[in-house]
Design a protein around this motif. Structure first.
Motif, PDB file in Angstrom:
ATOM      1  N   LEU A 269      -3.250 -15.740 -11.243  1.00  0.00           N
ATOM      2  CA  LEU A 269      -2.198 -15.192 -10.402  1.00  0.00           C
ATOM      3  C   LEU A 269      -2.211 -15.865  -9.031  1.00  0.00           C
ATOM      4  CD1 LEU A 269      -2.492 -11.366 -11.167  1.00  0.00           C
ATOM      5  CD2 LEU A 269      -0.788 -12.976 -12.037  1.00  0.00           C
ATOM      6  N   PRO A 270      -1.072 -16.404  -8.580  1.00  0.00           N
ATOM      7  CA  PRO A 270      -1.026 -17.109  -7.287  1.00  0.00           C
ATOM      8  C   PRO A 270      -0.929 -16.140  -6.113  1.00  0.00           C
ATOM      9  CG  PRO A 270       1.136 -17.169  -8.295  1.00  0.00           C
ATOM     10  CD  PRO A 270       0.240 -16.427  -9.272  1.00  0.00           C
ATOM     11  N   ILE A 271      -1.927 -15.290  -5.974  1.00  0.00           N
ATOM     12  CA  ILE A 271      -1.928 -14.282  -4.914  1.00  0.00           C
ATOM     13  C   ILE A 271      -3.168 -14.472  -4.057  1.00  0.00           C
ATOM     14  CG2 ILE A 271      -2.008 -11.812  -4.388  1.00  0.00           C
ATOM     15  CD1 ILE A 271      -0.588 -11.271  -6.979  1.00  0.00           C
ATOM     16  N   CYS A 272      -2.989 -14.502  -2.750  1.00  0.00           N
ATOM     17  CA  CYS A 272      -4.117 -14.513  -1.831  1.00  0.00           C
ATOM     18  C   CYS A 272      -4.516 -13.065  -1.585  1.00  0.00           C
ATOM     19  CB  CYS A 272      -3.750 -15.218  -0.525  1.00  0.00           C
ATOM     20  SG  CYS A 272      -5.145 -15.420   0.600  1.00  0.00           S
ATOM     21  N   TRP A 273      -5.502 -12.578  -2.345  1.00  0.00           N
ATOM     22  CA  TRP A 273      -5.873 -11.171  -2.285  1.00  0.00           C
ATOM     23  C   TRP A 273      -6.444 -10.795  -0.928  1.00  0.00           C
ATOM     24  CZ3 TRP A 273      -4.024  -8.394  -6.161  1.00  0.00           C
ATOM     25  CH2 TRP A 273      -3.796  -9.006  -7.394  1.00  0.00           C
ATOM     26  N   ALA A 274      -7.044 -11.764  -0.221  1.00  0.00           N
ATOM     27  CA  ALA A 274      -7.592 -11.469   1.097  1.00  0.00           C
ATOM     28  C   ALA A 274      -6.501 -11.072   2.084  1.00  0.00           C
ATOM     29  CB  ALA A 274      -8.369 -12.683   1.630  1.00  0.00           C
ATOM     30  N   VAL A 275      -5.277 -11.587   1.887  1.00  0.00           N
ATOM     31  CA  VAL A 275      -4.165 -11.298   2.799  1.00  0.00           C
ATOM     32  C   VAL A 275      -3.279 -10.182   2.243  1.00  0.00           C
ATOM     33  CG1 VAL A 275      -2.139 -12.252   3.945  1.00  0.00           C
ATOM     34  CG2 VAL A 275      -4.201 -13.656   3.681  1.00  0.00           C
ATOM     35  N   TRP A 276      -2.944 -10.267   0.977  1.00  0.00           N
ATOM     36  CA  TRP A 276      -1.974  -9.362   0.375  1.00  0.00           C
ATOM     37  C   TRP A 276      -2.613  -8.297  -0.513  1.00  0.00           C
ATOM     38  CZ3 TRP A 276       2.583  -9.967   2.524  1.00  0.00           C
ATOM     39  CH2 TRP A 276       2.936 -11.217   3.039  1.00  0.00           C
ATOM     40  N   GLY A 277      -3.931  -8.172  -0.472  1.00  0.00           N
ATOM     41  CA  GLY A 277      -4.609  -7.240  -1.370  1.00  0.00           C
ATOM     42  C   GLY A 277      -4.164  -5.803  -1.220  1.00  0.00           C
ATOM     43  N   GLU A 278      -4.105  -5.301   0.026  1.00  0.00           N
ATOM     44  CA  GLU A 278      -3.729  -3.901   0.242  1.00  0.00           C
ATOM     45  C   GLU A 278      -2.302  -3.617  -0.212  1.00  0.00           C
ATOM     46  OE1 GLU A 278      -5.377  -5.697   2.318  1.00  0.00           O
ATOM     47  OE2 GLU A 278      -7.144  -4.599   3.016  1.00  0.00           O
ATOM     48  N   LEU A 279      -1.381  -4.540   0.087  1.00  0.00           N
ATOM     49  CA  LEU A 279       0.006  -4.335  -0.336  1.00  0.00           C
ATOM     50  C   LEU A 279       0.142  -4.423  -1.853  1.00  0.00           C
ATOM     51  CD1 LEU A 279       1.979  -6.268   2.430  1.00  0.00           C
ATOM     52  CD2 LEU A 279       1.631  -3.792   2.187  1.00  0.00           C
ATOM     53  N   ALA A 280      -0.625  -5.318  -2.488  1.00  0.00           N
ATOM     54  CA  ALA A 280      -0.618  -5.384  -3.953  1.00  0.00           C
ATOM     55  C   ALA A 280      -1.141  -4.083  -4.557  1.00  0.00           C
ATOM     56  CB  ALA A 280      -1.455  -6.571  -4.436  1.00  0.00           C
ATOM     57  N   LEU A 281      -2.199  -3.532  -3.968  1.00  0.00           N
ATOM     58  CA  LEU A 281      -2.711  -2.244  -4.424  1.00  0.00           C
ATOM     59  C   LEU A 281      -1.668  -1.147  -4.249  1.00  0.00           C
ATOM     60  CD1 LEU A 281      -6.368  -2.325  -3.041  1.00  0.00           C
ATOM     61  CD2 LEU A 281      -5.633  -2.567  -5.415  1.00  0.00           C
ATOM     62  N   CYS A 282      -0.899  -1.222  -3.151  1.00  0.00           N
ATOM     63  CA  CYS A 282       0.167  -0.241  -2.915  1.00  0.00           C
ATOM     64  C   CYS A 282       1.226  -0.316  -4.002  1.00  0.00           C
ATOM     65  CB  CYS A 282       0.777  -0.488  -1.536  1.00  0.00           C
ATOM     66  SG  CYS A 282       2.353   0.349  -1.260  1.00  0.00           S
ATOM     67  N   VAL A 283       1.726  -1.513  -4.284  1.00  0.00           N
ATOM     68  CA  VAL A 283       2.826  -1.673  -5.244  1.00  0.00           C
ATOM     69  C   VAL A 283       2.380  -1.282  -6.654  1.00  0.00           C
ATOM     70  CG1 VAL A 283       4.368  -3.350  -6.323  1.00  0.00           C
ATOM     71  CG2 VAL A 283       3.976  -3.423  -3.852  1.00  0.00           C
ATOM     72  N   LEU A 284       1.215  -1.771  -7.075  1.00  0.00           N
ATOM     73  CA  LEU A 284       0.768  -1.508  -8.440  1.00  0.00           C
ATOM     74  C   LEU A 284       0.308  -0.063  -8.617  1.00  0.00           C
ATOM     75  CD1 LEU A 284      -1.038  -4.865  -9.260  1.00  0.00           C
ATOM     76  CD2 LEU A 284       1.245  -4.112  -9.911  1.00  0.00           C
ATOM     77  N   SER A 285      -0.239   0.547  -7.569  1.00  0.00           N
ATOM     78  CA  SER A 285      -0.555   1.983  -7.651  1.00  0.00           C
ATOM     79  C   SER A 285       0.724   2.801  -7.782  1.00  0.00           C
ATOM     80  CB  SER A 285      -1.345   2.419  -6.423  1.00  0.00           C
ATOM     81  OG  SER A 285      -2.598   1.768  -6.350  1.00  0.00           O
ATOM     82  N   LEU A 286       1.774   2.374  -7.094  1.00  0.00           N
ATOM     83  CA  LEU A 286       3.063   3.044  -7.233  1.00  0.00           C
ATOM     84  C   LEU A 286       3.613   2.890  -8.651  1.00  0.00           C
ATOM     85  CD1 LEU A 286       5.276   4.640  -5.791  1.00  0.00           C
ATOM     86  CD2 LEU A 286       6.326   2.465  -5.150  1.00  0.00           C
ATOM     87  N   PHE A 385      -2.581   2.749   0.955  1.00  0.00           N
ATOM     88  CA  PHE A 385      -2.745   1.297   1.020  1.00  0.00           C
ATOM     89  C   PHE A 385      -1.511   0.595   1.585  1.00  0.00           C
ATOM     90  CE2 PHE A 385      -6.219   2.418  -1.735  1.00  0.00           C
ATOM     91  CZ  PHE A 385      -7.212   1.559  -1.311  1.00  0.00           C
ATOM     92  N   LEU A 386      -0.365   1.277   1.564  1.00  0.00           N
ATOM     93  CA  LEU A 386       0.786   0.737   2.279  1.00  0.00           C
ATOM     94  C   LEU A 386       0.507   0.713   3.780  1.00  0.00           C
ATOM     95  CD1 LEU A 386       3.724  -0.215   2.462  1.00  0.00           C
ATOM     96  CD2 LEU A 386       4.410   2.200   2.489  1.00  0.00           C
ATOM     97  N   LEU A 387      -0.005   1.815   4.304  1.00  0.00           N
ATOM     98  CA  LEU A 387      -0.353   1.867   5.723  1.00  0.00           C
ATOM     99  C   LEU A 387      -1.444   0.849   6.055  1.00  0.00           C
ATOM    100  CD1 LEU A 387      -0.372   5.731   6.355  1.00  0.00           C
ATOM    101  CD2 LEU A 387       1.390   4.066   6.984  1.00  0.00           C
ATOM    102  N   ALA A 388      -2.455   0.737   5.169  1.00  0.00           N
ATOM    103  CA  ALA A 388      -3.530  -0.220   5.409  1.00  0.00           C
ATOM    104  C   ALA A 388      -3.005  -1.651   5.412  1.00  0.00           C
ATOM    105  CB  ALA A 388      -4.627  -0.061   4.347  1.00  0.00           C
ATOM    106  N   GLY A 389      -2.096  -1.969   4.476  1.00  0.00           N
ATOM    107  CA  GLY A 389      -1.542  -3.322   4.422  1.00  0.00           C
ATOM    108  C   GLY A 389      -0.682  -3.649   5.627  1.00  0.00           C
TER     109      GLY A 389
END
Length: 423
Positions: A269-286, A385-389
């Motif tokens: 997956l072309p995702i930089c988890w260090a930068v977008w990790g919290e927002l990815a957790l937000c979207v997928l948790s939703l 995790f939205l707030l954290a991101g």
């Protein structure tokens, strides 16, 4: 050969401990003609089941950590891949076996329980032949401490022998001295062990990246276990097994295999988890919350099955990323400590949620209301995790803005980043 033998035994244990044909049909078995229980009966038995399930979940920490004390560092990734793959394959094989035995073989559901018990017995035998580790997973400094203690004991013995010519000790004094020395060393050793664990605990969870992923690990695993534990009672309400043919085994197999594929795709997956990790957790948790709401509100068995498959696959993908991100922030000695703490917190939260929502001592809600709460739970996790991101992105943008008026040397130097990595 030293690597092959323990790996083979670990794979045998992982396969047979996960081969449980009765698991997709447990609710139908308990509420069917074999046991003839209602949804509110058999509560003590289910509590015992949850207790032993908790023990089994705790043993998974030892399962995935044991191999690190047996093989060398360069083989960690390969052996871990073997053990995790064979476990998922065993789970999928068990679900398929149970479905085929019911749909094709037309056997009684109690026969699935017998096969599951036989498989568990085979898994129980395999670990007895595993070699004992030659070094501790946590306390690699123990060798130096032991050597220091040994040298200290030798010097004490030497001084005692030298003083015997001046003032000999009787046998009672000698035994008392030996017992006091042994008790003192034992107490000192325990204190040092707990102090080392506590220091490691504080040092690990001070890291922001590790803390964020560990928080999601504990919160999501709590909700995930609740959903998979009570999905079958929900399906039983939507499509009673006494009136229709059920396909729980196929659903469990597909969700496990899709979860395994999702876990394998993480590295691509072309995702930089260090930068977008919290927002990815937000979207997928939703997304996981939406799957739960679909199962709860639409009350269509096929939508329930499909939503369950997506829910489990999403969790498998994220828990694999969480494991990788946590491991990237640790050295090997702290894997089992952090994994164990995260799992313990998840099970503790699950117990509290069960008492509050399911147990008669709490609200004692029906299964549809329970799933409504579980959907709201994952929505809340998504919001956290939205707030954290957003806070992380704002902080990163502020850091870049503050670096603009600086000198040329400062602008050319790379900004500091969290221990996470981009994959």
């Amino acid at each position: 050969m030293s690597l092959l033998y323990p790996t083979l035994l670990m794979c045998v244990y992982g396969f047979f401990s996960s081969l449980r044909p009765s698991e997709p049909f447990l609710t139908a078995y308990l509420m069917g003609p074999d046991k003839n229980l209602t949804e509110t009966q058999g509560l003590i038995a289910m509590q015992l089941l949850e207790f032993f399930f908790g023990l089994a979940t705790a043993s998974e920490v030892a399962y995935y950590s044991y191999i690190y004390s047996i093989v060398e560092t360069e083989h960690y990734q390969r052996v871990t891949g073997y053990c995790r793959s064979i476990t998922l394959f065993g789970s999928a094989a068990g679900s398929l076996t149970g479905q085929l035995m019911l749909s094709v073989g037309k056997v009684q559901q109690r026969h699935l329980v017998i096969v599951t018990l036989t498989s568990a017995a085979a898994a129980f035998v395999a670990p007895w032949f595993l070699p004992m580790p030659m070094r501790s997973l946590f306390f690699h400094k123990g060798c130096g401490v032991a050597e220091e203690t040994l040298n200290s004991s030798r010097s004490i013995m030497k001084r005692t022998q030298d003083s015997e010519s001046e003032e000999p000790l009787n046998s009672q004094d000698t035994s008392m001295l030996a017992m006091a020395s042994e008790v003192g060393n034992h107490r000192t050793g325990l204190v040092e062990v707990f102090r080392m664990l506590f220091d490691d605990f504080l040092q690990c969870y001070r890291q922001r990246t590790l803390l964020a992923w560990s928080l999601w690990w504990a919160l999501a695993t709590c909700g995930y276990l609740q959903v998979i534990n009570y999905a079958q009672p929900l399906w039983e309400k939507v499509r009673p097994s006494q009136e229709y043919e059920i396909y729980n085994g196929y659903v469990e197999m597909l969700s496990t295999l899709l979860g395994a594929v999702a876990a394998l795709l993480v590295s691509y997956l072309p995702i930089c988890w260090a930068v977008w990790g919290e927002l990815a957790l937000c979207v997928l948790s939703l997304l996981m919350a939406v799957c739960i709401f679909v199962m709860d509100t639409l009350k269509n068995i096929w939508l329930c099955y499909g939503s369950y498959i997506v829910f489990r696959a999403t969790y498998m993908l994220l828990i694999t990323v969480a494991t990788y991100q946590v491991a990237a922030s640790l050295n090997m000695q702290r894997y089992a400590l952090v994994f164990g703490v995260n799992t313990f917190v998840a099970l503790l939260l699950q117990s509290l949620l069960t008492v509050a929502v399911v147990d008669s001592a709490g609200l004692g809600l029906d299964v549809f209301t329970q799933f409504l709460i579980y959907g709201g739970y994952f929505t809340l996790v998504s919001g956290v995790f939205l707030l954290a991101g957003l806070c992380k992105l704002a902080s990163s943008r502020r850091s870049k803005h503050d670096a603009l008026p600086g000198s040329q040397t400062e602008s050319e130097s790379p900004p500091a980043s969290d221990p996470g990595s981009c994959i």
